[in-house]
Design an enzyme around this catalytic site. Structure first.
Site, PDB file in Angstrom:
ATOM      1  N   ASP A  28       0.668  -1.164   0.125  1.00  0.00           N
ATOM      2  CA  ASP A  28       0.052  -0.010   0.009  1.00  0.00           C
ATOM      3  C   ASP A  28       0.803   1.301   0.073  1.00  0.00           C
ATOM      4  OD1 ASP A  28      -2.162  -1.862   0.448  1.00  0.00           O
ATOM      5  OD2 ASP A  28      -2.313  -1.657   2.376  1.00  0.00           O
TER       6      ASP A  28
ATOM      7  N   ARG B 120     -16.259  -0.625 -24.439  1.00  0.00           N
ATOM      8  CA  ARG B 120     -16.974  -0.751 -22.969  1.00  0.00           C
ATOM      9  C   ARG B 120     -16.346   0.326 -22.062  1.00  0.00           C
ATOM     10  NH1 ARG B 120     -17.063  -7.268 -22.646  1.00  0.00           N
ATOM     11  NH2 ARG B 120     -19.219  -7.563 -23.234  1.00  0.00           N
TER      12      ARG B 120
END
Ligand code: F6P
Length: 365
Positions: free
Chosen positions: A145, A180
């Site tokens: 992280d 998309r």
């Protein structure tokens, strides 16, 4: 009084979620300690080896051979291994008890002189409490992280960003072929470092991070603006902690005793809402633990090796209760209590953010 000249036996543990580069730390720390003539032990499964001596294993030059490039950790790890909140099953359900004194007693019974704790914010917070209880230790910052203060980088982050960037690259061709909107959810907990770095590198069109609560209409504006430009697909990168303005982060299930709450679900929500509001076909995916898997990049290997050797160097110099930290080109130390005080969030005025904005990437704000 800690006297480095008296060190004979040290131990290393790896706690919390794994991160590529852990084995590099273990190898460098072990070989450097052996170089000082010390005996080295690995604490299996976080702090469990200090609760149960059977989980304490000798580390030798042989046992750390050929592991630098391997993902995971040869010592195993535990997400629910906090001795200050150890989870026990009772007829009334799970409850937590504090067994930290027993751990300190076992540490001394094993005649250990110091501990190297390799961990993220959770494991290093535990380490900091053990430092307060008199265990001489050095922390090594680990987490994909990259949210630990005081260090420019934690090892594991570069590998996670590489994996995520690769995934975003792959999404482009299918998104374009089907015209998309593809929404990918990345890890990072309460910080958006992985999403920001891989989103910019992978040329995402929208990046949503916890530090900037987003407005869905702004996200849709970007999708529709691209349509008008003849770009009939959009890539949206979502940190798992991203959330719309005024809405809480999305979580997976209730909080379990002795562990952090899990985040997730935001990509699916964004895909549904963008689909409804723009009429575009959307798909979502969660990259998940792929970001923690596999071998470390060269950057993470080298950082892991440097951190491991530096941690032992600290002990040899009598520097304890500190965390090693990257401050290029050097490795420095900061008090471990300081390192876990505040989370390192994305710097909203930093160069990577400015670069993203200047290139037209939307943050949904
Ligand atoms: O802290 C590392 C991390 O991978 C986070 O990005 C993520 O939220 C969490 O751990 C997932 O935890 P677990 O491995 O328990 O699913």
């Amino acid at each position: 009084m800690f006297d480095p000249k008296k060190i004979k036996r040290i131990a290393i543990n790896t706690g919390g979620g794994d991160a590529p580069g852990l084995n590099a730390v273990i190898r460098a720390a072990t070989l450097t300690a052996i170089h000082h003539g010390w005996e080295v032990f690995g604490v299996r499964h976080g702090y469990r080896g200090l609760e149960d001596p059977k989980e304490l294993v000798p580390l030798t030059a042989e046992s750390v051979r050929g592991i630098t490039h391997l993902g995971g950790t040869i010592l195993g790890t535990a997400n629910r291994g906090n001795p200050f909140e150890s989870v026990v099953k009772t007829p009334e359900g799970e409850k937590t008890v504090d067994i930290s004194d027993q751990v300190v007693e076992n540490f001394h019974k094993q005649r250990l002189d110091a501990l190297i704790c390799v961990g993220g914010d959770g494991s290093l917070r535990i380490a900091s409490k053990f430092a307060d209880k008199g265990i001489p230790l050095v922390g090594v910052p680990k987490t994909i992280d990259n949210d630990l203060s005081g260090t420019v980088a934690t090892f594991g982050f570069d590998t996670a960003v590489s994996t995520a960037t690769d995934a975003i690259d792959k999404l482009h061709s299918t998104a374009e072929a089907h015209e998309r909107v593809m929404v990918v959810e990345l890890m990072g907990r309460y910080a958006g470092h992985i999403a920001l770095h891989s989103g910019v590198s992978g040329t995402a069109d929208v990046i949503l991070i916890p530090e900037i609560p987003f407005d869905l209409d702004k996200v849709c504006d970007k999708v529709l603006a691209r349509e008008r430009m003849g770009r009939h697909f959009t890539i949206i990168v979502c940190a798992e902690g991203a959330h719309p303005k005024g809405v809480e982060m999305m979580t997976k299930g209730p909080k379990q005793a002795g562990r952090e709450i899990l985040l997730g679900g935001i990509a699916q929500y964004v895909a549904q809402e963008v689909g409804k509001r723009t009429g575009k076909e959307t798909r979502s995916l969660v990259l998940g633990h792929l970001q923690r898997g596999g071998g470390p990049t060269t950057f993470d290997r080298l950082l892991g090796l440097r951190f491991g050797a530096a941690a032992v160097r600290c002990l040899a110099e009598g520097k304890i209760n500190v965390m090693v930290a990257l401050d290029p080109p050097r490795i420095k130390t900061i008090p471990i209590a300081e390192a876990v005080k505040t989370m390192k969030a994305v710097d909203l005025n930093g160069d990577t953010m400015l670069t993203a904005r200047e290139m037209g990437i939307s943050f949904g704000d």
